[in-house]
Scaffold this motif. Structure first.
Motif, PDB file in Angstrom:
ATOM      1  N   ASP A 172       0.871  -1.115  -0.035  1.00  0.00           N
ATOM      2  CA  ASP A 172      -0.069   0.063  -0.007  1.00  0.00           C
ATOM      3  C   ASP A 172       0.979   1.418  -0.057  1.00  0.00           C
ATOM      4  O   ASP A 172       0.714   2.194  -0.589  1.00  0.00           O
ATOM      5  N   ASN A 173       1.994   1.001   0.917  1.00  0.00           N
ATOM      6  CA  ASN A 173       2.641   2.320   0.942  1.00  0.00           C
ATOM      7  C   ASN A 173       3.442   2.698  -0.621  1.00  0.00           C
ATOM      8  O   ASN A 173       3.577   3.951  -1.005  1.00  0.00           O
ATOM      9  N   THR A 174       3.919   1.548  -0.901  1.00  0.00           N
ATOM     10  CA  THR A 174       4.742   1.793  -2.486  1.00  0.00           C
ATOM     11  C   THR A 174       3.658   2.272  -3.405  1.00  0.00           C
ATOM     12  O   THR A 174       4.226   3.071  -4.139  1.00  0.00           O
ATOM     13  N   ALA A 175       2.492   1.701  -3.433  1.00  0.00           N
ATOM     14  CA  ALA A 175       1.412   2.141  -4.633  1.00  0.00           C
ATOM     15  C   ALA A 175       1.204   3.863  -4.476  1.00  0.00           C
ATOM     16  O   ALA A 175       1.048   4.462  -5.388  1.00  0.00           O
ATOM     17  N   ARG A 176       0.932   3.791  -2.953  1.00  0.00           N
ATOM     18  CA  ARG A 176       0.664   5.726  -2.645  1.00  0.00           C
ATOM     19  C   ARG A 176       1.757   6.238  -3.106  1.00  0.00           C
ATOM     20  O   ARG A 176       1.412   7.394  -3.536  1.00  0.00           O
ATOM     21  N   LEU A 177       2.887   6.157  -2.675  1.00  0.00           N
ATOM     22  CA  LEU A 177       4.184   6.873  -3.144  1.00  0.00           C
ATOM     23  C   LEU A 177       4.237   6.900  -4.784  1.00  0.00           C
ATOM     24  O   LEU A 177       4.252   8.219  -5.243  1.00  0.00           O
ATOM     25  N   LEU A 178       3.929   6.143  -5.436  1.00  0.00           N
ATOM     26  CA  LEU A 178       4.049   6.370  -7.137  1.00  0.00           C
ATOM     27  C   LEU A 178       3.128   6.849  -7.496  1.00  0.00           C
ATOM     28  O   LEU A 178       2.824   7.540  -8.494  1.00  0.00           O
ATOM     29  N   ALA A 184       5.783  12.703 -12.265  1.00  0.00           N
ATOM     30  CA  ALA A 184       7.344  12.581 -12.801  1.00  0.00           C
ATOM     31  C   ALA A 184       7.464  11.198 -13.539  1.00  0.00           C
ATOM     32  O   ALA A 184       8.636  11.052 -13.960  1.00  0.00           O
ATOM     33  N   PHE A 185       6.862  10.334 -13.300  1.00  0.00           N
ATOM     34  CA  PHE A 185       7.001   9.117 -13.999  1.00  0.00           C
ATOM     35  C   PHE A 185       6.297   8.874 -15.221  1.00  0.00           C
ATOM     36  O   PHE A 185       6.141   7.918 -16.087  1.00  0.00           O
ATOM     37  N   GLU A 186       5.496   9.889 -15.624  1.00  0.00           N
ATOM     38  CA  GLU A 186       4.694   9.843 -17.164  1.00  0.00           C
ATOM     39  C   GLU A 186       5.562   9.979 -18.422  1.00  0.00           C
ATOM     40  O   GLU A 186       6.844  10.227 -18.154  1.00  0.00           O
ATOM     41  N   PRO A 187       5.167   9.267 -19.498  1.00  0.00           N
ATOM     42  CA  PRO A 187       5.911   9.017 -20.539  1.00  0.00           C
ATOM     43  C   PRO A 187       6.584  10.336 -20.986  1.00  0.00           C
ATOM     44  O   PRO A 187       5.815  11.286 -21.214  1.00  0.00           O
ATOM     45  N   ASP A 192      15.323  16.417 -15.864  1.00  0.00           N
ATOM     46  CA  ASP A 192      15.827  17.584 -15.216  1.00  0.00           C
ATOM     47  C   ASP A 192      16.035  17.477 -13.759  1.00  0.00           C
ATOM     48  O   ASP A 192      15.754  16.193 -12.955  1.00  0.00           O
ATOM     49  N   ALA A 193      16.546  18.313 -12.890  1.00  0.00           N
ATOM     50  CA  ALA A 193      16.795  18.372 -11.749  1.00  0.00           C
ATOM     51  C   ALA A 193      15.522  18.144 -10.667  1.00  0.00           C
ATOM     52  O   ALA A 193      15.659  17.209  -9.953  1.00  0.00           O
ATOM     53  N   ALA A 194      14.607  18.780 -11.080  1.00  0.00           N
ATOM     54  CA  ALA A 194      13.191  18.406 -10.346  1.00  0.00           C
ATOM     55  C   ALA A 194      12.620  17.071 -10.168  1.00  0.00           C
ATOM     56  O   ALA A 194      12.520  16.639  -9.281  1.00  0.00           O
ATOM     57  N   ASN A 195      12.612  16.605 -11.380  1.00  0.00           N
ATOM     58  CA  ASN A 195      12.051  15.246 -11.494  1.00  0.00           C
ATOM     59  C   ASN A 195      13.271  14.314 -10.929  1.00  0.00           C
ATOM     60  O   ASN A 195      12.612  13.142 -10.503  1.00  0.00           O
ATOM     61  N   TYR A 196      14.244  14.378 -11.348  1.00  0.00           N
ATOM     62  CA  TYR A 196      15.194  13.642 -10.863  1.00  0.00           C
ATOM     63  C   TYR A 196      15.315  13.356  -9.483  1.00  0.00           C
ATOM     64  O   TYR A 196      15.332  12.604  -8.560  1.00  0.00           O
ATOM     65  N   ALA A 197      15.119  14.573  -8.724  1.00  0.00           N
ATOM     66  CA  ALA A 197      15.008  14.583  -7.364  1.00  0.00           C
ATOM     67  C   ALA A 197      13.538  13.978  -6.819  1.00  0.00           C
ATOM     68  O   ALA A 197      13.635  13.249  -5.616  1.00  0.00           O
ATOM     69  N   GLN A 198      12.531  14.059  -7.521  1.00  0.00           N
ATOM     70  CA  GLN A 198      11.386  13.174  -7.140  1.00  0.00           C
ATOM     71  C   GLN A 198      11.585  11.660  -7.192  1.00  0.00           C
ATOM     72  O   GLN A 198      11.157  10.988  -6.444  1.00  0.00           O
ATOM     73  N   THR A 223      11.409   5.088 -15.916  1.00  0.00           N
ATOM     74  CA  THR A 223      10.874   3.651 -16.284  1.00  0.00           C
ATOM     75  C   THR A 223      11.426   2.600 -15.529  1.00  0.00           C
ATOM     76  O   THR A 223      10.800   1.849 -15.117  1.00  0.00           O
ATOM     77  N   GLN A 224      12.806   2.775 -15.005  1.00  0.00           N
ATOM     78  CA  GLN A 224      13.581   1.794 -14.259  1.00  0.00           C
ATOM     79  C   GLN A 224      13.232   1.969 -12.811  1.00  0.00           C
ATOM     80  O   GLN A 224      13.082   0.842 -12.087  1.00  0.00           O
ATOM     81  N   VAL A 225      12.900   3.139 -12.488  1.00  0.00           N
ATOM     82  CA  VAL A 225      12.506   3.365 -10.877  1.00  0.00           C
ATOM     83  C   VAL A 225      11.137   2.650 -10.982  1.00  0.00           C
ATOM     84  O   VAL A 225      10.728   1.907  -9.985  1.00  0.00           O
ATOM     85  N   ALA A 226      10.050   2.977 -11.978  1.00  0.00           N
ATOM     86  CA  ALA A 226       8.888   2.318 -11.863  1.00  0.00           C
ATOM     87  C   ALA A 226       8.957   0.684 -11.898  1.00  0.00           C
ATOM     88  O   ALA A 226       8.200   0.092 -11.082  1.00  0.00           O
ATOM     89  N   GLU A 227       9.877   0.177 -12.612  1.00  0.00           N
ATOM     90  CA  GLU A 227      10.039  -1.188 -12.984  1.00  0.00           C
ATOM     91  C   GLU A 227      10.399  -1.714 -11.609  1.00  0.00           C
ATOM     92  O   GLU A 227      10.076  -2.996 -11.339  1.00  0.00           O
ATOM     93  N   LEU A 228      11.554  -1.238 -11.032  1.00  0.00           N
ATOM     94  CA  LEU A 228      11.918  -1.778  -9.768  1.00  0.00           C
ATOM     95  C   LEU A 228      10.886  -1.989  -8.801  1.00  0.00           C
ATOM     96  O   LEU A 228      10.824  -2.872  -7.978  1.00  0.00           O
ATOM     97  N   LEU A 229      10.014  -0.683  -8.690  1.00  0.00           N
ATOM     98  CA  LEU A 229       9.181  -0.758  -7.410  1.00  0.00           C
ATOM     99  C   LEU A 229       8.030  -1.433  -7.723  1.00  0.00           C
ATOM    100  O   LEU A 229       7.018  -1.550  -6.903  1.00  0.00           O
TER     101      LEU A 229
END
Length: 294
Positions: A172-178, A184-187, A192-198, A223-229
């Protein structure tokens, strides 16, 4: 096992895990707020955490403005917040006391000692540089409880229901965070720095930043962050890993109690791909009847 005993064990696992999750999220948001402050966007970072923890509506009933100091107080020491650390520690200890005989000595001491120490804290515990120490302490107490459960508890129904609460809370926590940082994860999201920090904040919130580096050996990529989580079974807090543990735990409960299965066994059976590339290729497992797997 009595249903009320199973219920208390389940919520003991959930509340203990939730306290650690809120502490991780608060630490990650504090870092993000410092980065966003020059852009006057710090309040938005706290709002995102409030939404992810599900406590924004209750906060708004008591505070007109979402300021950092009020948000930290609400998430940590305010017992009126049912999703805050204070309420989670209290609820975990209350449930543990209800099923005291089903717990090992190490589990009870981990919960009870945390509760005793927490009651001694005052508002100075979250002021200034002490806040980081407080959040690290909460995380360490959650890890202590989980470690005691893993190392000392019999593999019986008591352990299964407690573990079930833990892994469901993680999922539940992982899904809520995403979800709260989905933009920041949209195609086509800019690197940039802002999304990288997200992306980094999401990984820090589930203690997976080093895991990402170990798996991908590359700079952060949405894409890889979303794939990992979501899809990587190696990560204990990924959605796939958590729901596999839910399925396994429910199957163990059914097997130990005559084999009967019901709706609770069907619901956590996600139509999720067995390979990490399924999301991009559309190659879903054979037999999946979900028209739009997620």
């Amino acid at each position: 096992m009595l249903s009320r005993t199973a219920d208390s064990l389940f919520w003991l696992g959930r509340y203990s895990e939730r306290a650690g999750n809120v502490a991780r999220g608060t630490a990650a948001t504090l870092r993000m707020a410092l980065l966003a402050d020059p852009l006057s966007a710090a309040d938005e970072e706290w709002r995102a955490l409030m939404i992810a923890t599900g406590c924004e509506p209750a906060f708004r009933t008591r505070h007109e403005v979402l300021a950092q100091e009020a948000a930290i107080q609400w998430l940590t020491l305010d017992a009126e917040n049912p999703a805050g650390i204070a309420a989670c520690v209290e609820a975990a200890r209350r449930n543990a006391r209800t099923v005291r005989t089903a717990l090992t000595v190490d589990m009870w001491e981990a919960i009870n000692d945390t509760w005793i120490e927490f009651r001694r804290l005052d508002s100075s515990a979250i002021k200034g540089d002490r806040l980081h120490g407080f959040l690290d302490w909460v995380k360490s107490r959650t890890l202590l409880f989980n470690g005691a459960a893993a190392d000392t508890m019999l593999r019986d129904d008591a352990r299964r229901f407690c573990h079930l609460g833990t892994v469901l809370e993680r999922a539940d926590n992982t899904a809520r965070l995403l979800d709260v940082r989905h933009a920041a994860f949209e195609p086509g999201a800019a690197a940039d720095a802002a999304n990288y920090a997200q992306w980094q904040a999401v990984l820090r919130s589930v203690s997976a930043l080093r895991a990402f580096q170990h798996v991908y050996h590359a700079r952060l990529d949405p894409t890889q962050v979303a794939e990992l989580l979501i899809l990587r079974p190696e990560l204990p807090r990924s959605l796939l890993a958590c729901y596999r543990r839910v399925e396994q735990t429910l199957d163990s409960i059914a097997t130990a109690n005559g084999g009967a299965r019901g709706e609770c066994h069907r619901r956590p059976g996600p139509c999720m791909p067995s390979c990490a590339t399924a999301a991009s290729t559309g190659c879903w497992p054979a037999g999946c009847t979900n028209s739009s797997p997620a």
